[in-house]
Design an enzyme around this catalytic site. Sequence first.
Site, mmCIF file in Angstrom:
data_model
loop_
_atom_site.group_PDB
_atom_site.id
_atom_site.type_symbol
_atom_site.label_atom_id
_atom_site.label_comp_id
_atom_site.label_asym_id
_atom_site.label_seq_id
_atom_site.Cartn_x
_atom_site.Cartn_y
_atom_site.Cartn_z
ATOM 1 N N CYS A 193 3.455 -50.060 -71.973
ATOM 2 C CA CYS A 193 4.473 -50.280 -70.932
ATOM 3 C C CYS A 193 4.241 -51.557 -70.135
ATOM 4 O O CYS A 193 5.134 -52.025 -69.435
ATOM 5 C CB CYS A 193 4.539 -49.075 -70.002
ATOM 6 S SG CYS A 193 4.803 -47.542 -70.877
ATOM 7 N N HIS A 212 7.854 -50.744 -63.337
ATOM 8 C CA HIS A 212 8.019 -50.037 -64.614
ATOM 9 C C HIS A 212 8.680 -48.697 -64.314
ATOM 10 O O HIS A 212 8.255 -47.974 -63.400
ATOM 11 C CB HIS A 212 6.651 -49.852 -65.273
ATOM 12 C CG HIS A 212 6.691 -48.921 -66.443
ATOM 13 N ND1 HIS A 212 7.657 -49.020 -67.421
ATOM 14 C CD2 HIS A 212 5.912 -47.861 -66.796
ATOM 15 C CE1 HIS A 212 7.461 -48.064 -68.323
ATOM 16 N NE2 HIS A 212 6.413 -47.345 -67.959
ATOM 17 N N ASN A 228 11.816 -43.517 -69.542
ATOM 18 C CA ASN A 228 10.763 -44.515 -69.700
ATOM 19 C C ASN A 228 10.953 -45.221 -71.047
ATOM 20 O O ASN A 228 10.760 -44.620 -72.097
ATOM 21 C CB ASN A 228 9.406 -43.803 -69.640
ATOM 22 C CG ASN A 228 8.233 -44.755 -69.795
ATOM 23 O OD1 ASN A 228 8.401 -45.913 -70.178
ATOM 24 N ND2 ASN A 228 7.042 -44.265 -69.508
HETATM 25 N N1 COA Z 1 9.943 -28.628 -68.581
HETATM 26 C C1 COA Z 1 9.452 -27.534 -67.939
HETATM 27 N N2 COA Z 1 8.140 -27.359 -67.708
HETATM 28 C C2 COA Z 1 7.302 -28.347 -68.130
HETATM 29 C C3 COA Z 1 7.754 -29.476 -68.785
HETATM 30 C C4 COA Z 1 9.136 -29.607 -69.015
HETATM 31 N N3 COA Z 1 9.671 -30.665 -69.631
HETATM 32 N N4 COA Z 1 6.700 -30.264 -69.067
HETATM 33 C C5 COA Z 1 5.621 -29.640 -68.602
HETATM 34 N N5 COA Z 1 5.980 -28.484 -68.026
HETATM 35 C C6 COA Z 1 5.123 -27.490 -67.419
HETATM 36 C C7 COA Z 1 3.707 -27.549 -67.884
HETATM 37 O O1 COA Z 1 3.569 -26.881 -69.108
HETATM 38 C C8 COA Z 1 2.987 -26.865 -66.750
HETATM 39 O O2 COA Z 1 3.091 -25.494 -66.941
HETATM 40 P P1 COA Z 1 1.817 -24.529 -66.706
HETATM 41 O O3 COA Z 1 1.435 -24.743 -65.267
HETATM 42 O O4 COA Z 1 2.372 -23.199 -66.996
HETATM 43 O O5 COA Z 1 0.789 -25.025 -67.671
HETATM 44 C C9 COA Z 1 3.812 -27.223 -65.533
HETATM 45 O O6 COA Z 1 5.065 -27.704 -66.018
HETATM 46 C C10 COA Z 1 3.186 -28.243 -64.634
HETATM 47 O O7 COA Z 1 2.749 -29.286 -65.421
HETATM 48 P P2 COA Z 1 2.051 -30.547 -64.781
HETATM 49 O O8 COA Z 1 1.591 -31.449 -65.872
HETATM 50 O O9 COA Z 1 1.071 -30.112 -63.787
HETATM 51 O O10 COA Z 1 3.288 -31.186 -63.987
HETATM 52 P P3 COA Z 1 3.306 -32.478 -63.126
HETATM 53 O O11 COA Z 1 3.820 -32.164 -61.779
HETATM 54 O O12 COA Z 1 2.027 -33.247 -63.218
HETATM 55 O O13 COA Z 1 4.435 -33.343 -63.850
HETATM 56 C C11 COA Z 1 4.612 -35.172 -65.386
HETATM 57 C C12 COA Z 1 4.276 -33.718 -65.208
HETATM 58 C C13 COA Z 1 4.412 -35.573 -66.846
HETATM 59 C C14 COA Z 1 6.066 -35.411 -65.001
HETATM 60 C C15 COA Z 1 3.697 -36.021 -64.446
HETATM 61 O O14 COA Z 1 2.351 -35.661 -64.630
HETATM 62 C C16 COA Z 1 3.847 -37.487 -64.675
HETATM 63 O O15 COA Z 1 4.854 -38.062 -64.350
HETATM 64 N N6 COA Z 1 2.825 -38.154 -65.256
HETATM 65 C C17 COA Z 1 2.928 -39.534 -65.604
HETATM 66 C C18 COA Z 1 3.620 -39.659 -66.924
HETATM 67 C C19 COA Z 1 4.003 -41.068 -67.241
HETATM 68 O O16 COA Z 1 4.643 -41.708 -66.453
HETATM 69 N N7 COA Z 1 3.618 -41.570 -68.423
HETATM 70 C C20 COA Z 1 3.917 -42.863 -68.868
HETATM 71 C C21 COA Z 1 3.144 -43.868 -68.108
HETATM 72 S S1 COA Z 1 3.494 -45.460 -68.685
#
Ligand code: COA
Length: 337
Positions: A117, A264, A294
């Site tokens: 990215c 980004h 993204n």
């Molecule tokens: N729909 C519903 N539930 C989902 C899901 C979806 N699409 N994706 C994950 N979950 C669930 C998980 O399984 C987890 O369930 P559990 O508690 O029963 O295990 C729960 O939601 C919480 O997951 P968590 O990972 O703690 O959520 P979060 O608040 O951290 O949000 C992201 C997840 C991915 C949105 C967040 O971590 C994030 O934005 N990370 C950065 C990702 C990114 O930008 N990557 C590219 C960088 S260049």
Amino acid sequence: MSTSPCATTIIGTGHFVPEKVLTNADLEKIVDTTDEWIVSRTGISERRIAADDEPTSHLATEAAKNAIENAGITAEDLDLIIVATVTPDTFFPATACYVQAKLGATNAVAFDISAACSGFLFALQTARHFINTGNRKTILIIGAEKLSSMVNWEDRNTCVLFGDGAGAAILQHRPLNEIQKTPTPTVLASVMGTNGALTDILRVKGGGSACPVTPENADDKLNTISMQGREVYKKAVTAMCQASEEAIEKAGLTAEDIKVVIPHQANIRIIEAIIDRLGLPRERAFVNVAKYGNTSAASIPIALDEACRSGVIKSGDHVLLVAFGAGLTWAATVVRW
Ligand code: COA
């Protein structure tokens, strides 16, 4: 070529996104997710998905044509093409070579950069070195991705996040005295960083030489994106803030001088966290993550082009571009528009 002090200017921008829209409602039918979860956690409502006959080079070429037209030059004027992508058409040749042929940019050397990215800003900084050493005069840089081709459509943790698209910019060598007479968007400062100790928190593990995909492991989806979301989130906020502060200082400015931030577009919460930590009002960030998700290396140049064409960026504005991605990699660039 002039030997007087020169700078890197941005003389045109462009972007292209495929027609097909995949909404959160569409994703609700594919994986166990909801529109509410996706919007509240990421800010994403929909993303674009390229057709089978639209490889990354197609998206890149269309964005490039748009930027070339915007700059008022021809493809023959280009002497270097850099494509930033992690979804190349083929392992080799480089996607930039396909783009060169599609554009008919016969005078341009062409190669790819892989910095996930952060790729577009890595390309910008690389191009800037070519310009500042007097080596090249007119450079096309492109961030282009067909991430839909490496998403695991059974993994709700990742498949809701990514989309396809491309953005481009034309950089040109200009003597400083010319810029003073005719103000042109000028790159003031850039910083880049890498932490290779954290390669495993965001990557495509298989498909390369370390872990080829074979008939035996094909079901494991090793050639799709895997991510430790929370870790990535934390590192992204820290690295993007630090890079922004360093680039702003290097440009001889303070955060308050930055009129528009083009971050980004990974996640609205990451963007808001950065803007808050920089002490800026949230309106200073240009945000289009709701429409495209993204798009990795494409996200900054798509947003930059939209911000320019919609009049959000005005002549004289200081603009901060800031990226973060797998690698880990990060980068920030300050431009005086
Ligand atoms: N729909 C519903 N539930 C989902 C899901 C979806 N699409 N994706 C994950 N979950 C669930 C998980 O399984 C987890 O369930 P559990 O508690 O029963 O295990 C729960 O939601 C919480 O997951 P968590 O990972 O703690 O959520 P979060 O608040 O951290 O949000 C992201 C997840 C991915 C949105 C967040 O971590 C994030 O934005 N990370 C950065 C990702 C990114 O930008 N990557 C590219 C960088 S260049």
